[in-house]
Write a protein that holds these residues in place. Structure first.
Motif, short mmCIF file in Angstrom:
data_model
loop_
_atom_site.label_atom_id
_atom_site.label_comp_id
_atom_site.label_asym_id
_atom_site.label_seq_id
_atom_site.Cartn_x
_atom_site.Cartn_y
_atom_site.Cartn_z
N UNK A 133 -1.34 -9.12 -50.68
CA UNK A 133 -2.68 -9.07 -51.28
C UNK A 133 -3.14 -10.45 -51.73
N UNK A 134 -2.26 -11.21 -52.36
CA UNK A 134 -2.64 -12.55 -52.84
C UNK A 134 -2.93 -13.48 -51.68
N UNK A 135 -2.10 -13.43 -50.63
CA UNK A 135 -2.36 -14.28 -49.46
C UNK A 135 -3.68 -13.91 -48.81
N UNK A 136 -3.95 -12.63 -48.74
CA UNK A 136 -5.22 -12.18 -48.14
C UNK A 136 -6.40 -12.74 -48.92
N UNK A 137 -6.28 -12.76 -50.25
CA UNK A 137 -7.35 -13.30 -51.07
C UNK A 137 -7.49 -14.81 -50.92
N UNK A 138 -6.35 -15.52 -50.87
CA UNK A 138 -6.37 -16.98 -50.74
C UNK A 138 -6.92 -17.42 -49.38
N UNK A 139 -6.56 -16.70 -48.36
CA UNK A 139 -6.93 -17.10 -47.00
C UNK A 139 -8.23 -16.45 -46.51
#
Length: 208
Positions: free
Chosen positions: A70-76
């Motif tokens: 979830x965090x990677x999806x938000x960052x990227x």
């Protein structure tokens, strides 16, 4: 021998070319694959742990970090499914390794993970600590009674010190200096290290 070295070099070059091909930049506002990969490297270089997971116990080595899809999806600015596929593809290409936990993942970047050789005693201490934490987590979650957990921890200590005694005995077999340990008779400093490791794990589990 020369031919074998050539094949090895060619194999590594092929892996690098495959990686560059895979990381070709796409058009659009989202992070490119290359930018996403570099973000993973940046996080690994500082042993990144998300703020909402900082209270959890993680034992990270060089080149490792903790993250959620979830965090990677938000960052990227990617879809979660796209992030998951990207991670899996990098893993298949041997560019990262992933330890999947219940709510997060520990990602290792191999090129950053090279560390000096760890002594057998330090390695045994680390394994002992991890096993202690696992047993104590079972107690904290109510899956194991206090008495059963105490017995389990005591057995873990007995097994660990027995293993260390064997390691030291093997190391001293060809050494004419020093006394070879017998059974669980280990140097006081080593025994103290295991006792303090156990005590620390118990205190942390009790505190949490």
């Amino acid at each position: 021998m020369k031919k074998q070295k050539h094949r090895t070099s060619s194999g590594k070059m092929s892996e690098r070319m495959s990686l560059l091909e895979f990381l070709k930049e796409r058009s659009g506002i989202r992070l490119s694959k290359l930018e996403a990969y570099l973000d993973l490297v940046d996080k690994a270089s500082v042993q990144y742990i998300p703020k909402d997971l900082c209270k959890q116990e993680f034992s990270l080595s060089n080149g490792q970090f903790v993250i959620t899809i979830t965090e990677l999806a938000g960052c990227w600015h990617w879809h979660r499914a796209t992030v998951r596929t990207f991670i899996e593809q990098l893993e298949k290409m041997n560019q990262i390794s992933v330890t999947r936990l219940t709510k997060s993942q520990i990602i290792t970047i191999p090129m950053l993970a090279e560390t000096p050789a760890v002594s057998p005693i330090d390695a045994a201490l680390d394994v002992f600590r991890q096993k202690m934490c696992t047993a104590l987590d079972e107690w904290r979650s109510g899956k194991m009674s206090a008495s059963a957990c105490a017995s389990e921890c005591e057995q873990l200590y007995e097994d660990a010190t027995e293993e260390v005694a064997i390691i030291l005995q093997k190391a001293d077999n060809g050494n004419s200096v020093g006394k070879v340990p017998c059974g669980r008779n280990i140097p006081e400093s080593v025994g103290h290290a295991f006792c303090m490791t156990a005590l620390t794990a118990v205190c942390e589990a009790t505190f949490h």
